[in-house]
Design a protein around this motif. Structure first.
Motif, mmCIF file in Angstrom:
data_model
loop_
_atom_site.group_PDB
_atom_site.id
_atom_site.type_symbol
_atom_site.label_atom_id
_atom_site.label_comp_id
_atom_site.label_asym_id
_atom_site.label_seq_id
_atom_site.Cartn_x
_atom_site.Cartn_y
_atom_site.Cartn_z
ATOM 1 N N GLU A 1 76.515 -27.366 -28.770
ATOM 2 C CA GLU A 1 76.126 -28.762 -28.608
ATOM 3 C C GLU A 1 74.676 -28.890 -28.149
ATOM 4 O O GLU A 1 73.938 -29.765 -28.632
ATOM 5 N N LEU A 2 74.240 -28.028 -27.235
ATOM 6 C CA LEU A 2 72.861 -28.117 -26.775
ATOM 7 C C LEU A 2 71.890 -27.780 -27.910
ATOM 8 O O LEU A 2 70.826 -28.402 -28.035
ATOM 9 N N THR A 3 72.262 -26.825 -28.739
ATOM 10 C CA THR A 3 71.434 -26.526 -29.909
ATOM 11 C C THR A 3 71.336 -27.738 -30.821
ATOM 12 O O THR A 3 70.252 -28.081 -31.311
ATOM 13 N N ARG A 4 72.456 -28.391 -31.067
ATOM 14 C CA ARG A 4 72.442 -29.586 -31.920
ATOM 15 C C ARG A 4 71.509 -30.649 -31.350
ATOM 16 O O ARG A 4 70.700 -31.239 -32.081
ATOM 17 N N VAL A 5 71.596 -30.862 -30.046
ATOM 18 C CA VAL A 5 70.762 -31.882 -29.407
ATOM 19 C C VAL A 5 69.274 -31.544 -29.526
ATOM 20 O O VAL A 5 68.436 -32.426 -29.735
ATOM 21 N N LEU A 6 68.945 -30.256 -29.426
ATOM 22 C CA LEU A 6 67.546 -29.844 -29.416
ATOM 23 C C LEU A 6 67.017 -29.451 -30.790
ATOM 24 O O LEU A 6 65.839 -29.072 -30.917
ATOM 25 N N LEU A 7 67.839 -29.558 -31.824
ATOM 26 C CA LEU A 7 67.403 -29.151 -33.159
ATOM 27 C C LEU A 7 66.137 -29.863 -33.645
ATOM 28 O O LEU A 7 65.254 -29.216 -34.245
ATOM 29 N N PRO A 8 65.990 -31.163 -33.429
ATOM 30 C CA PRO A 8 64.734 -31.794 -33.890
ATOM 31 C C PRO A 8 63.488 -31.140 -33.298
ATOM 32 O O PRO A 8 62.502 -30.910 -34.002
ATOM 33 N N GLY A 9 63.530 -30.831 -32.011
ATOM 34 C CA GLY A 9 62.398 -30.182 -31.374
ATOM 35 C C GLY A 9 62.197 -28.757 -31.847
ATOM 36 O O GLY A 9 61.066 -28.283 -32.002
ATOM 37 N N LEU A 10 63.295 -28.041 -32.087
ATOM 38 C CA LEU A 10 63.201 -26.683 -32.617
ATOM 39 C C LEU A 10 62.602 -26.689 -34.013
ATOM 40 O O LEU A 10 61.748 -25.857 -34.345
ATOM 41 N N ARG A 11 63.052 -27.632 -34.837
ATOM 42 C CA ARG A 11 62.509 -27.712 -36.200
ATOM 43 C C ARG A 11 61.021 -28.025 -36.184
ATOM 44 O O ARG A 11 60.234 -27.423 -36.923
ATOM 45 N N LYS A 12 60.623 -28.975 -35.348
ATOM 46 C CA LYS A 12 59.216 -29.380 -35.298
ATOM 47 C C LYS A 12 58.328 -28.216 -34.891
ATOM 48 O O LYS A 12 57.219 -28.034 -35.423
ATOM 49 N N ALA A 13 58.787 -27.413 -33.931
ATOM 50 C CA ALA A 13 57.994 -26.287 -33.440
ATOM 51 C C ALA A 13 58.201 -25.030 -34.272
ATOM 52 O O ALA A 13 57.526 -24.021 -34.027
ATOM 53 N N GLU A 14 59.106 -25.084 -35.254
ATOM 54 C CA GLU A 14 59.526 -23.876 -35.969
ATOM 55 C C GLU A 14 59.896 -22.815 -34.933
ATOM 56 O O GLU A 14 59.438 -21.666 -34.965
ATOM 57 N N GLY A 15 60.745 -23.256 -33.995
ATOM 58 C CA GLY A 15 61.050 -22.461 -32.817
ATOM 59 C C GLY A 15 62.108 -21.405 -33.032
ATOM 60 O O GLY A 15 62.568 -21.153 -34.156
ATOM 61 N N THR A 16 62.502 -20.791 -31.924
ATOM 62 C CA THR A 16 63.453 -19.685 -31.929
ATOM 63 C C THR A 16 64.615 -20.003 -31.003
ATOM 64 O O THR A 16 64.401 -20.316 -29.826
ATOM 65 N N ALA A 17 65.826 -19.931 -31.534
ATOM 66 C CA ALA A 17 67.040 -20.095 -30.730
ATOM 67 C C ALA A 17 67.630 -18.715 -30.479
ATOM 68 O O ALA A 17 67.879 -17.958 -31.428
ATOM 69 N N ILE A 18 67.842 -18.394 -29.217
ATOM 70 C CA ILE A 18 68.323 -17.063 -28.834
ATOM 71 C C ILE A 18 69.643 -17.200 -28.103
ATOM 72 O O ILE A 18 69.747 -17.920 -27.110
ATOM 73 N N PHE A 19 70.634 -16.496 -28.606
ATOM 74 C CA PHE A 19 71.976 -16.518 -28.023
ATOM 75 C C PHE A 19 72.215 -15.182 -27.320
ATOM 76 O O PHE A 19 72.165 -14.127 -27.960
ATOM 77 N N ILE A 20 72.467 -15.233 -26.016
ATOM 78 C CA ILE A 20 72.760 -14.009 -25.272
ATOM 79 C C ILE A 20 74.226 -13.658 -25.486
ATOM 80 O O ILE A 20 75.128 -14.381 -25.062
ATOM 81 N N ASN A 21 74.445 -12.551 -26.160
ATOM 82 C CA ASN A 21 75.801 -12.109 -26.441
ATOM 83 C C ASN A 21 76.142 -10.947 -25.518
ATOM 84 O O ASN A 21 75.696 -10.916 -24.371
ATOM 85 N N SER A 22 76.875 -9.981 -25.994
ATOM 86 C CA SER A 22 77.366 -8.906 -25.144
ATOM 87 C C SER A 22 77.906 -7.790 -26.020
ATOM 88 O O SER A 22 78.241 -8.010 -27.195
ATOM 89 N N GLY A 23 78.004 -6.606 -25.442
ATOM 90 C CA GLY A 23 78.714 -5.538 -26.132
ATOM 91 C C GLY A 23 80.145 -5.933 -26.438
ATOM 92 O O GLY A 23 80.751 -5.438 -27.398
ATOM 93 N N ALA A 24 80.692 -6.851 -25.645
ATOM 94 C CA ALA A 24 82.067 -7.319 -25.868
ATOM 95 C C ALA A 24 82.195 -8.158 -27.130
ATOM 96 O O ALA A 24 83.309 -8.410 -27.589
ATOM 97 N N GLY A 25 81.063 -8.582 -27.700
ATOM 98 C CA GLY A 25 81.117 -9.416 -28.891
ATOM 99 C C GLY A 25 81.428 -8.668 -30.160
ATOM 100 O O GLY A 25 81.640 -9.280 -31.210
ATOM 101 N N ARG A 26 81.437 -7.329 -30.098
ATOM 102 C CA ARG A 26 81.701 -6.516 -31.289
ATOM 103 C C ARG A 26 82.914 -5.608 -31.141
ATOM 104 O O ARG A 26 83.138 -4.739 -31.974
ATOM 105 N N GLY A 27 83.691 -5.799 -30.093
ATOM 106 C CA GLY A 27 84.842 -4.920 -29.892
ATOM 107 C C GLY A 27 86.026 -5.670 -29.326
ATOM 108 O O GLY A 27 85.961 -6.860 -29.027
ATOM 109 N N GLY A 28 87.150 -4.954 -29.184
ATOM 110 C CA GLY A 28 88.345 -5.529 -28.590
ATOM 111 C C GLY A 28 88.552 -4.967 -27.194
ATOM 112 O O GLY A 28 88.430 -3.761 -26.978
ATOM 113 N N PHE A 29 88.835 -5.844 -26.252
ATOM 114 C CA PHE A 29 88.989 -5.434 -24.862
ATOM 115 C C PHE A 29 90.252 -6.088 -24.300
ATOM 116 O O PHE A 29 90.254 -7.284 -24.006
#
Length: 239
Positions: free
Chosen positions: A120-148
């Motif tokens: 949702e925050l990305t959606r809200v800030l998309l106009p500003g990201l598009r205007k700046a040709e910006g970068t959206a960075i998602f902090i994931n984890s080693g847990a995002g590629r495995g089963g625990f």
């Protein structure tokens, strides 16, 4: 929700927005980006927000907010930003839960902060990201590629976050999208999940901030879609 400082940011100054700014990684990410961005630092810990404001002065605007509770009104969390050069989603929760021990409220709480808020925050800030040709960075984890089995709720949300980031990247050609996935990192979150915690064996939060800096500074014709940050020696390989 309170904002520690407001000002008119020059339109030519680069702007970064960082969630989870008062966490172990967030503090380092804010410090790194504040060198050449005006950083909007979002977090729940007012005392740590005050420390950020004192440490970085006019380079940082702190915003005290519980993002999950404000999920239906995130467009009011920040002042209107004409441009957003960098958006870092670092806010997350992780409780050690299995399918058997988790309840609906656990799934909801993890999904709300770890997936719904960045979406949702990305959606809200998309106009500003598009205007700046910006970068959206998602902090994931080693847990995002495995089963625990003992940490299934958190891992499931990080799997979902990969899908969110990949879908955003494929649908938004005017911005760059990256997943930065640290392994075990010296944070309060990890300490709460590990009974045999040793800070010397895990990643320093400042190293995660440096990985984000590499993503931000990538050349204009490329994007680093996924950066895996691992300890020099994997915990499983230690004697």
């Amino acid at each position: 929700m309170t904002e520690q400082r407001t000002s008119d940011i020059p339109t030519d100054e680069k702007v970064a927005v960082v969630t989870g700014a008062t966490g172990g990684m967030g503090v380092e990410i804010v410090a790194n980006l504040a060198a050449d961005h005006h950083v909007y630092a979002l977090g729940r810990d007012q005392a740590k927000l005050d420390e950020l404001a004192a440490a970085h002065g006019d380079a940082v605007t702190t915003v005290a907010v519980d993002l999950a509770s404000e999920l239906d009104a995130l467009d009011s969390v920040l002042p209107a930003l004409e441009r957003v050069d960098v958006l870092v989603h670092a806010a997350a929760i992780a409780n050690a839960l299995s399918v058997d021990s988790a309840r609906v409220e656990d799934w909801r709480a993890h999904m709300e902060l770890n997936v719904y808020v960045p979406a949702e925050l990305t959606r809200v800030l998309l106009p500003g990201l598009r205007k700046a040709e910006g970068t959206a960075i998602f902090i994931n984890s080693g847990a995002g590629r495995g089963g625990f089995g003992g940490n299934v709720v958190y891992a499931a949300t990080k799997h979902a976050l990969y899908a969110l980031a990949d879908g955003l990247r494929k649908s938004e050609q005017d911005i760059r999208v990256s997943t930065v996935a640290p392994g075990p990192t010296d944070t309060a979150m990890l300490q709460g999940l590990n009974d045999n915690y040793n800070a010397d064996h895990v990643i320093a939060p400042a190293e995660v901030a440096r990985a984000i800096r590499a993503v931000v500074d990538a050349g204009p014709t490329t994007q680093l879609t996924e950066v895996q940050v691992r300890p020099r020696i994997e915990l499983a390989d230690r004697a």
